[in-house]
Design an enzyme around this catalytic site. Structure first.
Site, PDB file in Angstrom:
ATOM      1  N   SER A 163       0.806  -1.219   0.000  1.00 55.10           N
ATOM      2  CA  SER A 163       0.000   0.000   0.000  1.00 55.10           C
ATOM      3  C   SER A 163       0.838   1.268   0.000  1.00 55.10           C
ATOM      4  O   SER A 163       0.369   2.327  -0.430  1.00 55.10           O
ATOM      5  CB  SER A 163      -0.935   0.007   1.216  1.00 55.10           C
ATOM      6  OG  SER A 163      -0.189  -0.102   2.422  1.00 55.10           O
TER       7      SER A 163
ATOM      8  N   GLY B  24      -1.967  -4.241   1.390  1.00 46.14           N
ATOM      9  CA  GLY B  24      -2.066  -5.409   2.254  1.00 46.14           C
ATOM     10  C   GLY B  24      -1.101  -6.527   1.915  1.00 46.14           C
ATOM     11  O   GLY B  24      -1.038  -7.534   2.628  1.00 46.14           O
TER      12      GLY B  24
ATOM     13  N   ASN C  36       4.008  -4.967   5.871  1.00 41.89           N
ATOM     14  CA  ASN C  36       2.878  -5.696   6.464  1.00 41.89           C
ATOM     15  C   ASN C  36       3.337  -6.893   7.280  1.00 41.89           C
ATOM     16  O   ASN C  36       2.696  -7.247   8.274  1.00 41.89           O
ATOM     17  CB  ASN C  36       1.897  -6.130   5.364  1.00 41.89           C
ATOM     18  CG  ASN C  36       1.129  -4.945   4.804  1.00 41.89           C
ATOM     19  OD1 ASN C  36       0.539  -4.171   5.540  1.00 41.89           O
ATOM     20  ND2 ASN C  36       1.170  -4.787   3.489  1.00 41.89           N
TER      21      ASN C  36
ATOM     22  N   ASP D  59      -4.413   7.112   9.912  1.00 36.21           N
ATOM     23  CA  ASP D  59      -4.013   5.822  10.492  1.00 36.21           C
ATOM     24  C   ASP D  59      -2.593   5.829  11.027  1.00 36.21           C
ATOM     25  O   ASP D  59      -2.155   4.884  11.686  1.00 36.21           O
ATOM     26  CB  ASP D  59      -4.191   4.685   9.481  1.00 36.21           C
ATOM     27  CG  ASP D  59      -3.370   4.863   8.206  1.00 36.21           C
ATOM     28  OD1 ASP D  59      -2.466   5.723   8.180  1.00 36.21           O
ATOM     29  OD2 ASP D  59      -3.637   4.135   7.232  1.00 36.21           O
TER      30      ASP D  59
ATOM     31  N   HIS E 255       0.130   5.329   6.613  1.00 33.59           N
ATOM     32  CA  HIS E 255       0.262   5.630   5.186  1.00 33.59           C
ATOM     33  C   HIS E 255       0.547   7.109   4.957  1.00 33.59           C
ATOM     34  O   HIS E 255      -0.121   7.963   5.553  1.00 33.59           O
ATOM     35  CB  HIS E 255      -1.013   5.218   4.446  1.00 33.59           C
ATOM     36  CG  HIS E 255      -1.275   3.748   4.514  1.00 33.59           C
ATOM     37  ND1 HIS E 255      -2.114   3.193   5.452  1.00 33.59           N
ATOM     38  CD2 HIS E 255      -0.797   2.728   3.763  1.00 33.59           C
ATOM     39  CE1 HIS E 255      -2.146   1.868   5.275  1.00 33.59           C
ATOM     40  NE2 HIS E 255      -1.362   1.571   4.255  1.00 33.59           N
TER      41      HIS E 255
END
Length: 205
Positions: free
Chosen positions: A27, A64, A92, A173, A176
């Site tokens: 991502s 992801g 991740n 979040d 990102h």
């Protein structure tokens, strides 16, 4: 007149088409939460063009994705005519606390397969979050410099250098990058990518 025409013809022959570069990532490169034109590969391509280095960046980022996921889709994500690949995977795995041996093996296999296809690789490193403790961080963080040294590939040590945990450069979040954060990533990694691609271009001559 004939000599001028001949010179122009020679110049045309020396001009190479843009390098086709695949950004194999998650991502962070896919552009999660951002407009398409704010994704890392798009902005990197524009920055390289401003440096006089035309490229065609292929955004092979999948939100992801783990390092193992990147390995599973490697063959169809990287076309046969790719000139180079920037590998940005592992974030991740770190967020999930995956045993570092798993992303290490996957990243190693990615590098080996691309080398077998004679496609140059630039490895973008990642750092483990602190919540898993120093032992985990030590083992995970060593993956990227170890592989870069073992397989003699250039390394950008930390993809989110200057962006991670910086207020205003990350989305809500906290993971990102915002569009401004992507700009910072591009500005920081640009010298490494430029040197890498100049070497790739030189090998194609």
């Amino acid at each position: 007149m004939l000599s001028l025409i001949g010179m122009k013809g020679a110049e045309a022959q020396t001009q190479q088409p843009p390098l086709k570069v695949v950004v194999l990532g998650d991502s962070l490169t896919a552009g999660y939460g951002l407009p398409a034109d704010a994704a890392f590969p798009v902005k990197l391509q524009k920055a390289l063009e401003a440096k006089g280095m035309p490229t065609t960046m292929i955004n092979a980022g999948v939100s992801g994705d783990t390092a193992s996921g990147g390995l599973e889709r490697l063959d169809w994500s990287v076309p046969a005519d790719a000139d180079a690949v920037i590998v940005e995977l592992g974030a991740n795995d770190a967020l999930r606390g995956t045993d570092p041996k798993v992303p290490r093996q996957a990243l190693e296999e990615i590098i080996k397969r691309l080398k077998a296809r004679n496609i140059p690789v630039l490895l973008a490193g990642m750092l483990a979050p602190p919540n898993y403790g120093p032992d985990y961080a030590r083992e995970f963080n060593a993956i990227y410099p170890d592989l870069a040294k073992q397989y003699d590939v250039p390394l950008y040590p930390f993809f989110l250098d200057g962006v991670a945990t910086v207020s205003g450069l990350n989305q809500a979040d906290g993971i990102h990058p915002t569009a401004a954060g992507v700009d910072r990533v591009v500005a920081n990694i640009l010298p490494t990518v430029e040197a890498f691609l100049r070497t790739v271009a030189g090998q194609k001559r």
